[in-house]
Motif scaffolding. Structure first.
Motif, PDB file in Angstrom:
ATOM      1  N   UNK A 186       0.819  -1.207   0.000  1.00  0.00           N
ATOM      2  CA  UNK A 186       0.000   0.000   0.000  1.00  0.00           C
ATOM      3  C   UNK A 186       0.852   1.257   0.000  1.00  0.00           C
ATOM      4  N   UNK A 187       1.916   1.244   0.785  1.00  0.00           N
ATOM      5  CA  UNK A 187       2.814   2.395   0.823  1.00  0.00           C
ATOM      6  C   UNK A 187       3.491   2.591  -0.533  1.00  0.00           C
ATOM      7  N   UNK A 188       3.893   1.498  -1.158  1.00  0.00           N
ATOM      8  CA  UNK A 188       4.532   1.581  -2.472  1.00  0.00           C
ATOM      9  C   UNK A 188       3.561   2.150  -3.504  1.00  0.00           C
ATOM     10  N   UNK A 189       2.310   1.708  -3.453  1.00  0.00           N
ATOM     11  CA  UNK A 189       1.308   2.208  -4.396  1.00  0.00           C
ATOM     12  C   UNK A 189       1.079   3.704  -4.193  1.00  0.00           C
ATOM     13  N   UNK A 190       1.050   4.132  -2.939  1.00  0.00           N
ATOM     14  CA  UNK A 190       0.865   5.565  -2.666  1.00  0.00           C
ATOM     15  C   UNK A 190       2.047   6.383  -3.175  1.00  0.00           C
ATOM     16  N   UNK A 191       3.253   5.866  -2.967  1.00  0.00           N
ATOM     17  CA  UNK A 191       4.439   6.564  -3.479  1.00  0.00           C
ATOM     18  C   UNK A 191       4.436   6.619  -5.003  1.00  0.00           C
ATOM     19  N   UNK A 192       4.116   5.501  -5.633  1.00  0.00           N
ATOM     20  CA  UNK A 192       4.060   5.473  -7.090  1.00  0.00           C
ATOM     21  C   UNK A 192       3.027   6.464  -7.611  1.00  0.00           C
ATOM     22  N   UNK A 193       1.875   6.531  -6.951  1.00  0.00           N
ATOM     23  CA  UNK A 193       0.833   7.463  -7.371  1.00  0.00           C
ATOM     24  C   UNK A 193       1.297   8.901  -7.192  1.00  0.00           C
TER      25      UNK A 193
END
Length: 78
Positions: free
Chosen positions: A56-63
């Motif tokens: 989830x943290x990775x997805x937020x950073x990517x976004x």
């Protein structure tokens, strides 16, 4: 042992800390086979919780990193 519904409320740090304790107990030995299996199963569930948080943290950073793009405002400042 914590159920799946209880795990939904675990934060990353809480799950990680409990996972560290599970690993420590398994490495120390001295537990029965049944207790070792229960600890292993708990560790697997805690690892899944940690993985979900990290994903989830990775997805937020990517976004967040992917937001400025063509027409996203960065070119308009020049």
């Amino acid at each position: 042992m914590t159920t799946k519904t209880d795990e939904a409320g675990l934060g990353y740090e809480q799950a990680r800390d409990e996972l560290i304790e599970v690993v420590r107990r398994l490495e120390a030995g001295g537990t029965s086979l049944e207790e070792s299996l229960a600890l292993w199963e708990r560790g697997e569930e805690l690892a899944k919780v940690c993985r979900r948080w990290l994903d989830g943290a990775r997805a937020r950073l990517d976004a967040a990193l992917g937001e400025p793009g063509p027409g996203g405002g960065a070119d308009e400042e020049e």
